[in-house]
Design a protein around this motif. Structure first.
Motif, PDB file in Angstrom:
ATOM      1  N   UNK A  62       0.836  -1.204   0.000  1.00 34.91           N
ATOM      2  CA  UNK A  62       0.000   0.000   0.000  1.00 34.91           C
ATOM      3  C   UNK A  62       0.871   1.255   0.000  1.00 34.91           C
ATOM      4  N   UNK A  63       0.544   2.206   0.867  1.00 33.69           N
ATOM      5  CA  UNK A  63       1.172   3.515   0.674  1.00 33.69           C
ATOM      6  C   UNK A  63       0.836   4.461   1.824  1.00 33.69           C
ATOM      7  N   UNK A  64       1.511   5.619   1.822  1.00 38.06           N
ATOM      8  CA  UNK A  64       1.348   6.565   2.935  1.00 38.06           C
ATOM      9  C   UNK A  64      -0.101   7.040   3.105  1.00 38.06           C
ATOM     10  N   UNK A  65      -0.784   7.290   1.982  1.00 33.48           N
ATOM     11  CA  UNK A  65      -2.135   7.865   2.101  1.00 33.48           C
ATOM     12  C   UNK A  65      -3.189   6.801   2.413  1.00 33.48           C
ATOM     13  N   UNK A  66      -2.752   5.522   2.463  1.00 33.08           N
ATOM     14  CA  UNK A  66      -3.652   4.446   2.901  1.00 33.08           C
ATOM     15  C   UNK A  66      -3.260   3.961   4.295  1.00 33.08           C
ATOM     16  N   UNK A  67      -2.329   4.672   4.935  1.00 26.81           N
ATOM     17  CA  UNK A  67      -1.873   4.291   6.278  1.00 26.81           C
ATOM     18  C   UNK A  67      -3.000   4.508   7.290  1.00 26.81           C
ATOM     19  N   UNK A  88       3.318   3.039   6.557  1.00 31.02           N
ATOM     20  CA  UNK A  88       4.435   3.984   6.460  1.00 31.02           C
ATOM     21  C   UNK A  88       5.686   3.358   7.101  1.00 31.02           C
ATOM     22  N   UNK A  89       6.739   4.138   7.188  1.00 32.03           N
ATOM     23  CA  UNK A  89       8.026   3.645   7.684  1.00 32.03           C
ATOM     24  C   UNK A  89       7.879   2.870   9.010  1.00 32.03           C
TER      25      UNK A  89
END
Ligand code: GDP
Ligand code: IMO
Ligand code: MG
Length: 424
Positions: free
Chosen positions: A222-227, A242-243
């Motif tokens: 996924x990705x940052x904006x789906x965190x 995210x990280x």
């Protein structure tokens, strides 16, 4: 040393392709989060591979691949995906695949509940992949689920699944869409001995690998904006993507992380519901969707499309602190006369510029977007190998993104194939 690949936007940026490329130079490729909701397509030597549960590093014959404890493991998908890549000629995949005994299981029961929950939300649904990811992580957080280690070493693991089923029946009523708990428990029991050779204590395994100085590549999901914390909540997935999620989902020695790479698509896409400030409902969105072949790998849904949003990308960088970026799918913009890029949001009522990134999905869905218009290049970039060989307007586009975000773009994707990438 460890390199981490993370998605900058709403997923599907092309993480799998970069992971495949960088895997040729590492000993270990690992997944730390997500599950079978991921869909990473890689086109290598004329063959197209779809990865969901398994790490994309499997395509390289000398890479060991690890499913880390932060992943929710759907056992039947693990085996069906393994069979499907083996059928395409991937060699020694069984010997090179390991899964942490600390993985929580993603059950068929979770997928049933995911769909029932989405049904209850009606028009306000999240638009999940329907794979049971939310319920799988929820039942890990509420301590009711089963870990892979339980399936292997606890004969009474079925009682936990029965208890979960009873709880869901109280919540949703009825027969849970015909779900058969005893059949799922039996199915898992049948997988038990097949799973054992793949199962590892990930902490011990990775500690040893890091002590030996092996190179590890982490394929983000996924990705940052789906965190679940920093994304456009509640229209997000159910874990930390995210990280921080990588650190929680894999035993990495943080002192040995040498690079965090963000993967950024040259425009924006999103699958499922939720705010998308630059979404284009007209010709631009349709053209991006068609040229970019923007269909979900996991569910086959049409991806929503729009111009690149540098406001959300900047926010994503503030969360993940990328060392460098891979800009992907630049070639999809090859035939646009003009290209727009979001550079600011205005408050829909006061018209003032908004600082930061709104937490409220409602506000984000109402913001007015301020665009910068750039000249298109109207030329083919596919297969370009040198930055200087890109059309001047394409170079300007890349440089503008770099300057805005303050992060170097080290790779530029100019086509779906493994070799369609330019390294700077
Ligand atoms: P991921 O989930 O981040 O791994 O991305 P997906 O695989 O879901 O979606 C990216 C899609 O774009 C895949 O079909 C890739 O083959 C394709 N792709 C990746 N990079 C490029 C590129 O630079 N140009 C084009 N045209 N396609 C690309
Ligand atoms: P990759 O790794 C794009 C989206 C779903 C939905 C929301 C919640 O290929 O980038 P979930 O099933 O996780 O509970 O769904 O998250 N979503 C993705 N969108 N790429 C993905 O993965 C996604 N994984 C989940 O569409 O909006
Ligand atoms: Mg994807």
């Amino acid at each position: 040393m460890a390199t981490i690949i993370l998605g900058v936007q709403w997923g599907d940026e092309g993480k799998g392709k970069l992971c495949d490329i960088l895997s040729s130079d590492v000993q270990i490729c690992a997944r730390a989060t997500g599950g079978r909701n991921c869909g990473h397509t890689i086109v290598a030597a004329g063959v197209s591979y779809d990865f969901h549960m398994l790490p994309s590093g499997l395509l390289h014959p000398s890479t060991t691949n690890i499913i880390g404890p932060g992943v929710v493991l759907h056992v039947p998908t693990f085996f069906s995906e393994l069979a499907s890549i083996e059928a395409k000629g991937v060699v020694n995949a069984q010997q090179r695949l390991k899964v942490s005994t600390r993985c929580a299981l993603n059950l068929d029961l979770h997928a049933v509940v995911d769909r029932l929950h989405e049904g209850q939300l009606g028009k306000k649904n999240i638009g999940t992949t329907g794979k049971g990811i939310g319920p799988a992580y929820s039942s890990k957080a509420d301590r009711s689920t089963v870990l892979l280690g339980d399936l292997l070493d606890d004969d009474e693991f079925g009682d936990r699944i029965r208890a979960m089923e009873r709880g869901y029946k109280l919540r949703f009523g009825g027969d849970l869409a015909g779900y058969d708990v005893e059949a799922e428990i039996k199915k898992l029991e049948n997988f038990r001995e097949k799973l054992r050779p793949f199962s590892i204590d990930d902490v011990e395994f990775l500690e040893e690998a890091q002590e030996k100085g092996q190179k590890i590549l982490i394929e983000g999901a996924q990705s940052a904006l789906l965190d679940n914390t920093y994304g456009t909540w509640p229209y997000v997935t159910s874990t930390t993507t995210t990280f921080g999620g990588v650190m929680a989902g894999l035993n990495l020695n943080y002192r040995k992380i040498d690079s965090v790479i963000g993967v950024l698509k040259a425009y924006c896409t999103r699958v499922g519901s939720g705010p998308f400030p630059t979404e284009d409902f007209g010709d631009v969105g349709t053209k991006l969707q068609e040229i970019g072949h923007e269909f979900g790998v996991t569910t086959g849904r049409r991806r929503r499309c729009g111009w690149l949003d540098l406001v959300s990308a900047k926010y994503s960088n503030s969360v993940n602190h990328y060392d460098s970026l891979n800009l992907t799918k630049l070639d999809v913009l090859d035939t646009f006369e003009e290209i727009q890029v979001a550079v600011a949001y205005r408050h829909p009522d006061t018209k003032e510029l908004i600082r930061g990134f709104p937490a409220s999905a409602k506000l984000l869905s109402r913001v007015e977007v301020v665009y910068k218009t750039m000249k298109g290049w109207n030329a083919t970039t596919t297969g370009t190998k040198k930055f200087d060989h890109l059309p001047k307007e394409a170079q300007d586009y890349v440089t503008f993104i770099e300057d805005f975000l303050g992060v170097k773009i080290k790779w530029i994707g100019c086509g779906p194939k493994r070799e369609d990438i330019l390294t700077r």
